[in-house]
Design an enzyme around this catalytic site. Structure first.
Site, PDB file in Angstrom:
ATOM      1  N   SER A 127       0.809  -1.178   0.051  1.00 17.50           N
ATOM      2  CA  SER A 127       0.084   0.026   0.138  1.00 17.50           C
ATOM      3  C   SER A 127       0.946   1.318   0.208  1.00 17.50           C
ATOM      4  O   SER A 127       2.037   1.224   0.443  1.00 17.50           O
ATOM      5  CB  SER A 127      -1.001  -0.156   1.221  1.00 17.50           C
ATOM      6  OG  SER A 127      -1.469   1.176   1.359  1.00 17.50           O
ATOM      7  N   TYR A 186      -1.903  -0.360  10.139  1.00 18.85           N
ATOM      8  CA  TYR A 186      -1.977  -0.839   8.808  1.00 18.85           C
ATOM      9  C   TYR A 186      -0.758  -0.433   7.973  1.00 18.85           C
ATOM     10  O   TYR A 186       0.121  -1.262   7.385  1.00 18.85           O
ATOM     11  CB  TYR A 186      -3.056  -0.502   8.100  1.00 18.85           C
ATOM     12  CG  TYR A 186      -3.230  -0.889   6.505  1.00 18.85           C
ATOM     13  CD1 TYR A 186      -3.641  -2.155   6.214  1.00 18.85           C
ATOM     14  CD2 TYR A 186      -3.038   0.017   5.497  1.00 18.85           C
ATOM     15  CE1 TYR A 186      -3.689  -2.378   4.786  1.00 18.85           C
ATOM     16  CE2 TYR A 186      -2.973  -0.324   4.272  1.00 18.85           C
ATOM     17  CZ  TYR A 186      -3.592  -1.749   4.131  1.00 18.85           C
ATOM     18  OH  TYR A 186      -3.700  -2.059   2.733  1.00 18.85           O
TER      19      TYR A 186
END
Length: 237
Positions: free
Chosen positions: A146, A159
């Protein structure tokens, strides 16, 4: 018609029942791969398998498994070795978002769950599947990262940390395979129309975001036997 680019290749995809995982599974089916699809629920896997059979006429191998069950990952490696003898492609796509909140407010259980699924489970997959990838004439490991893995963003702590660690882990794995036939790479799909994106950005119009099917090209490119990329991150924007 052109020869399918993954004809005869065996590919394991995690998080395969929806979103990017499902899109990659359908694309790989069109490219001729035999699919091993992993997700938590049998019903969701059966739904995507119906789509796979409509595309290729060949049923996938379905693995209903929670990636937090590490011993089951080890057993899966042994089972796949008995059945196929090798693995050509590993796509580590499964992941969870966790809570978006100030770092000091994250519940320890949530932190552990995010790191377990996004990082440690992928290490366990490598640990279990590396011997099978090494038996391939061109083993290819592809993991989904990501933007926040390399560009810090407030409130995305668990995350972001999990993806940053994942990126380093895959680069190390790539370095370890410089003299082997295995290549390991990362794909950052960018903003994509998935359930996780909707959780993170609830006010966003999903129709302004690219569909999962639009990010499948680099997965095919990195999965091909003739790809020499190793230790790279492909950014889909």
């Amino acid at each position: 018609m052109a020869t399918p680019r993954l004809k005869g290749r065996t590919a394991l995809i995690t998080g395969a029942s929806r979103g990017i995982g499902a899109a990659v599974a359908k694309r790989f089916a069109r490219e001729g791969a035999h699919l091993i699809l992993l997700a938590r629920t049998t019903g969701a896997l059966e739904e995507i398998d119906n789509e796979i059979q409509n595309i290729s006429g060949i049923p996938a191998t379905l693995v209903p498994l929670d990636l937090r069950e590490f011993d089951e990952i080890d057993r899966m490696g042994a089972t796949l070795n008995e059945r196929f003898g090798h693995l050509d492609i590993l796509v580590g796509n499964a992941g969870i978002l966790g809570a978006l909140s100030p770092m000091g407010h994250i519940d320890p259980k949530t932190w552990d769950q995010v790191l377990t699924v996004n990082l440690t489970a992928n290490w366990r997959l490598i640990r279990s599947m590396d011997p099978l990838l090494q038996k391939s004439d061109a083993g290819r490991a592809i993991f989904v990262t990501s933007t926040v893995g390399s560009n810090p963003r407030a409130f995305w702590a668990a995350y972001a940390v999990s993806k940053a660690a994942l990126e380093m882990m895959i680069r190390v794995y790539a370095e370890e395979n410089l003299k082997s036939r295995v290549c390991a790479n990362l794909i950052n799909p960018g903003s994509t129309r998935t359930r996780m994106r909707a959780e993170a950005m609830p006010g966003e119009n999903p129709l302004t975001i690219k569909a999962p099917e639009e990010v499948t090209d680099p997965f095919v490119e990195l999965a091909e036997p003739n790809s020499q990329n190793n230790g790279v991150t492909v950014d889909c924007g």
